[in-house]
Design a protein around this motif. Sequence first.
Motif, PDB file in Angstrom:
ATOM      1  N   GLN A  33       0.891  -1.256  -0.181  1.00 21.96           N
ATOM      2  CA  GLN A  33      -0.192   0.057   0.084  1.00 21.96           C
ATOM      3  C   GLN A  33       0.813   1.254   0.052  1.00 21.96           C
ATOM      4  OE1 GLN A  33      -2.234  -0.719   3.690  1.00 21.96           O
ATOM      5  NE2 GLN A  33      -1.126   1.136   4.625  1.00 21.96           N
ATOM      6  N   THR A  34       1.915   1.273   0.599  1.00 17.39           N
ATOM      7  CA  THR A  34       2.855   2.282   0.538  1.00 17.39           C
ATOM      8  C   THR A  34       3.454   2.598  -0.835  1.00 17.39           C
ATOM      9  OG1 THR A  34       3.376   1.908   2.920  1.00 17.39           O
ATOM     10  CG2 THR A  34       4.983   3.518   1.770  1.00 17.39           C
ATOM     11  N   VAL A  35       3.730   1.669  -1.580  1.00 19.49           N
ATOM     12  CA  VAL A  35       3.974   1.841  -3.116  1.00 19.49           C
ATOM     13  C   VAL A  35       3.083   1.987  -3.740  1.00 19.49           C
ATOM     14  CG1 VAL A  35       6.193   0.854  -2.440  1.00 19.49           C
ATOM     15  CG2 VAL A  35       4.489  -0.683  -3.672  1.00 19.49           C
ATOM     16  N   GLY A  36       1.744   2.077  -3.660  1.00 17.56           N
ATOM     17  CA  GLY A  36       0.676   2.248  -4.380  1.00 17.56           C
ATOM     18  C   GLY A  36       0.022   1.072  -4.994  1.00 17.56           C
ATOM     19  N   HIS A  60      -7.293   1.655   2.726  1.00 20.06           N
ATOM     20  CA  HIS A  60      -8.362   2.351   2.055  1.00 20.06           C
ATOM     21  C   HIS A  60      -7.895   3.907   2.173  1.00 20.06           C
ATOM     22  CE1 HIS A  60     -11.274  -0.402   0.758  1.00 20.06           C
ATOM     23  NE2 HIS A  60     -11.259  -1.210   2.067  1.00 20.06           N
ATOM     24  N   ALA A  61      -7.468   4.439   3.198  1.00 25.44           N
ATOM     25  CA  ALA A  61      -7.047   5.744   3.369  1.00 25.44           C
ATOM     26  C   ALA A  61      -6.003   6.010   2.346  1.00 25.44           C
ATOM     27  CB  ALA A  61      -6.563   6.137   4.850  1.00 25.44           C
ATOM     28  N   GLU A  62      -5.029   5.053   2.219  1.00 27.68           N
ATOM     29  CA  GLU A  62      -3.991   5.618   1.234  1.00 27.68           C
ATOM     30  C   GLU A  62      -4.546   5.569  -0.249  1.00 27.68           C
ATOM     31  OE1 GLU A  62      -0.587   5.921   1.369  1.00 27.68           O
ATOM     32  OE2 GLU A  62      -0.458   6.192   3.430  1.00 27.68           O
ATOM     33  N   GLU A  83     -15.109   5.087   3.067  1.00 28.05           N
ATOM     34  CA  GLU A  83     -14.728   3.847   3.183  1.00 28.05           C
ATOM     35  C   GLU A  83     -13.634   3.647   4.162  1.00 28.05           C
ATOM     36  OE1 GLU A  83     -15.511  -0.548   2.640  1.00 28.05           O
ATOM     37  OE2 GLU A  83     -16.498   1.416   2.144  1.00 28.05           O
ATOM     38  N   ALA A  84     -12.484   4.322   4.291  1.00 33.73           N
ATOM     39  CA  ALA A  84     -11.525   4.020   5.287  1.00 33.73           C
ATOM     40  C   ALA A  84     -12.095   4.551   6.866  1.00 33.73           C
ATOM     41  CB  ALA A  84     -10.560   5.009   4.985  1.00 33.73           C
ATOM     42  N   GLU A  85     -12.823   5.662   6.736  1.00 32.62           N
ATOM     43  CA  GLU A  85     -13.394   5.988   8.161  1.00 32.62           C
ATOM     44  C   GLU A  85     -14.198   5.068   8.799  1.00 32.62           C
ATOM     45  OE1 GLU A  85     -14.157  10.202  10.263  1.00 32.62           O
ATOM     46  OE2 GLU A  85     -15.560   9.620   8.648  1.00 32.62           O
ATOM     47  N   THR A  86     -15.033   4.365   7.901  1.00 31.22           N
ATOM     48  CA  THR A  86     -15.738   3.402   8.575  1.00 31.22           C
ATOM     49  C   THR A  86     -14.914   2.264   9.050  1.00 31.22           C
ATOM     50  OG1 THR A  86     -17.582   3.731   7.085  1.00 31.22           O
ATOM     51  CG2 THR A  86     -17.547   1.517   7.991  1.00 31.22           C
ATOM     52  N   TRP A  87     -14.094   1.883   8.404  1.00 30.02           N
ATOM     53  CA  TRP A  87     -13.010   0.739   8.853  1.00 30.02           C
ATOM     54  C   TRP A  87     -12.302   1.366  10.185  1.00 30.02           C
ATOM     55  CZ3 TRP A  87     -13.036  -4.253   7.705  1.00 30.02           C
ATOM     56  CH2 TRP A  87     -13.849  -4.349   6.525  1.00 30.02           C
ATOM     57  N   PHE A  88     -12.092   2.685  10.179  1.00 25.71           N
ATOM     58  CA  PHE A  88     -11.179   3.223  11.451  1.00 25.71           C
ATOM     59  C   PHE A  88     -12.087   3.010  12.460  1.00 25.71           C
ATOM     60  CE2 PHE A  88      -8.446   5.712   8.430  1.00 25.71           C
ATOM     61  CZ  PHE A  88      -7.063   5.230   9.139  1.00 25.71           C
ATOM     62  N   LEU A  89     -13.504   3.444  12.442  1.00 24.32           N
ATOM     63  CA  LEU A  89     -14.615   3.468  13.461  1.00 24.32           C
ATOM     64  C   LEU A  89     -14.608   2.071  14.031  1.00 24.32           C
ATOM     65  CD1 LEU A  89     -17.044   6.023  12.270  1.00 24.32           C
ATOM     66  CD2 LEU A  89     -15.728   5.916  14.373  1.00 24.32           C
ATOM     67  N   ALA A  90     -14.409   0.917  12.992  1.00 19.55           N
ATOM     68  CA  ALA A  90     -14.752  -0.372  13.440  1.00 19.55           C
ATOM     69  C   ALA A  90     -13.520  -0.931  14.299  1.00 19.55           C
ATOM     70  CB  ALA A  90     -14.799  -1.274  12.337  1.00 19.55           C
ATOM     71  N   ALA A  91     -12.348  -0.440  14.005  1.00 17.04           N
ATOM     72  CA  ALA A  91     -11.078  -0.729  14.585  1.00 17.04           C
ATOM     73  C   ALA A  91     -11.180  -0.218  15.946  1.00 17.04           C
ATOM     74  CB  ALA A  91      -9.822  -0.223  13.681  1.00 17.04           C
ATOM     75  N   ARG A  92     -11.529   1.072  16.034  1.00 19.02           N
ATOM     76  CA  ARG A  92     -11.700   1.854  17.341  1.00 19.02           C
ATOM     77  C   ARG A  92     -12.516   1.121  18.199  1.00 19.02           C
ATOM     78  NH1 ARG A  92     -14.205   6.273  19.782  1.00 19.02           N
ATOM     79  NH2 ARG A  92     -12.962   7.722  20.613  1.00 19.02           N
ATOM     80  N   ARG A  93     -13.763   0.608  17.810  1.00 14.26           N
ATOM     81  CA  ARG A  93     -14.516  -0.221  18.556  1.00 14.26           C
ATOM     82  C   ARG A  93     -14.212  -1.502  19.107  1.00 14.26           C
ATOM     83  NH1 ARG A  93     -18.404   1.944  14.857  1.00 14.26           N
ATOM     84  NH2 ARG A  93     -18.224  -0.216  13.574  1.00 14.26           N
ATOM     85  N   ALA A  94     -13.021  -2.128  18.204  1.00  9.44           N
ATOM     86  CA  ALA A  94     -12.691  -3.496  18.470  1.00  9.44           C
ATOM     87  C   ALA A  94     -11.648  -3.352  19.458  1.00  9.44           C
ATOM     88  CB  ALA A  94     -12.042  -4.069  17.252  1.00  9.44           C
ATOM     89  N   TYR A  95     -10.808  -2.124  19.727  1.00  7.78           N
ATOM     90  CA  TYR A  95      -9.893  -1.973  20.775  1.00  7.78           C
ATOM     91  C   TYR A  95     -10.074  -2.519  22.038  1.00  7.78           C
ATOM     92  CZ  TYR A  95      -5.469  -0.335  22.646  1.00  7.78           C
ATOM     93  OH  TYR A  95      -4.228  -0.270  23.437  1.00  7.78           O
ATOM     94  N   ARG A  96      -9.153  -3.381  22.760  1.00  2.00           N
ATOM     95  CA  ARG A  96      -9.450  -4.239  23.838  1.00  2.00           C
ATOM     96  C   ARG A  96      -8.283  -3.815  24.840  1.00  2.00           C
ATOM     97  NH1 ARG A  96     -13.450  -3.810  21.948  1.00  2.00           N
ATOM     98  NH2 ARG A  96     -15.031  -5.878  21.290  1.00  2.00           N
ATOM     99  N   GLY A  97      -7.417  -3.011  24.361  1.00  2.00           N
ATOM    100  CA  GLY A  97      -6.234  -2.933  25.256  1.00  2.00           C
ATOM    101  C   GLY A  97      -6.275  -1.481  26.237  1.00  2.00           C
ATOM    102  N   GLY A 140      -7.422  11.405  11.525  1.00  2.00           N
ATOM    103  CA  GLY A 140      -7.585  12.704  11.366  1.00  2.00           C
ATOM    104  C   GLY A 140      -6.740  13.279  10.078  1.00  2.00           C
ATOM    105  N   GLN A 141      -5.443  12.808  10.024  1.00  2.00           N
ATOM    106  CA  GLN A 141      -4.515  13.225   8.886  1.00  2.00           C
ATOM    107  C   GLN A 141      -5.276  13.006   7.563  1.00  2.00           C
ATOM    108  OE1 GLN A 141       0.125  12.283   8.477  1.00  2.00           O
ATOM    109  NE2 GLN A 141      -0.976  10.641   8.166  1.00  2.00           N
ATOM    110  N   MET A 142      -5.877  11.741   7.395  1.00  2.00           N
ATOM    111  CA  MET A 142      -6.484  11.604   6.088  1.00  2.00           C
ATOM    112  C   MET A 142      -7.637  12.478   5.826  1.00  2.00           C
ATOM    113  SD  MET A 142      -9.164   8.389   5.359  1.00  2.00           S
ATOM    114  CE  MET A 142     -10.327   9.058   6.502  1.00  2.00           C
TER     115      MET A 142
END
Length: 357
Positions: free
Chosen positions: A138-141, A170-172, A178-192, A206-208
């Motif tokens: 993803q970093t190289v496109g 998706h952000a890259e 679409e990316a923000e939806t995944w970001f929100l899902a990841a945030r909800r899944a955080y257990r640490g 936020g950067q995106m």
Amino acid sequence: MSSSTAGTRAGGARGPDLAGGPPTTAGVIAMGNLDARIEGLTSQATRGRLTADGWGELVELTALRGHVRGRIDETERAASLAETFVDQAPRDPRSLLARARLRGLFHRFAAALDDLDAAAALGLDRRTVDEERAAVCQTVGRYDEALALLRQGLSRRQDFRTLGAMARCHAESGEADEAETWFLAARRAYRGVSPFPLAVLEFQCGQMRLAQGRLVSARTWLESAASRLPSYVPTQGRLAETDAAEGRMAVAIERLRRLALISDDPDYTSRLARLLCQSEASAEARFWRAHAGARYEELMARHPEAYADHAAEFWLTVGGDPQRALRLARHNLVLRATPRAHALVDRAMRRVGQCRR
């Protein structure tokens, strides 16, 4: 998750509702714990008592602290530690994984992939190999390859790690809603309880949004990251950009002045010089412009792959050398055929054309 529903679920123009998110350890305590852990691991390494797991942790935590503090010298130290780890345990896949990650950070992508291939041959688990390869792709496109690898991971397990990786991909690729939806899902899944993984995730979203000009959403995500980790330098830098975009120039300049004094990343001194020029503070602008230019010269001598795009941005703007910016932008495009890399070349070409006219 379809892009047709992403905009509504991700919060729209008002920005997402991040209230009541996962609770994490106070940032000042977490930073103290990080420093203490690195000091302890370093002491063990000095006495020759550090295990392979300890070496991997020392490399990872040193790179993390470099990122959080905006210290390139600390990230360089992590890269040096990774090389030492490989020297001491060349047949351990964990050492090759550690070095691959640092090579990726400095945009030595072919070398990073070679390390991952070697680590896989030595038994590194497939999930980790696929995730690390996806990050390079993803970093190289090469977004299709990255998504294919990440979807394989999702089919095996859906957690903070895999969901966050999908969000970043998706952000890259420019699919922000679409990316923000995944970001929100990841945030909800955080257990640490550590604030670092979650603050980094929130910063990335936020950067995106800031790159899109979605200032309300950008500030929502960035301020959430800053509340978890007030000393997180990249987040403070993006908040300064947000301040400036909102017309709060004095606030942005003061924020960047603080960062310029604690970070060795010339991105902050370059942005500070640019805002000072716009505010007609020419003497201070010249000082910080010279500082940024000298620092980019140093970094380009050591890490040309990693800083070609940042240096091009500097010379294209406050550095005042569009021809040099174009050369660097083209070099970066060879390394990373991403939409942002193409856009940087296009901007540099237009600027060179304007100068010729």
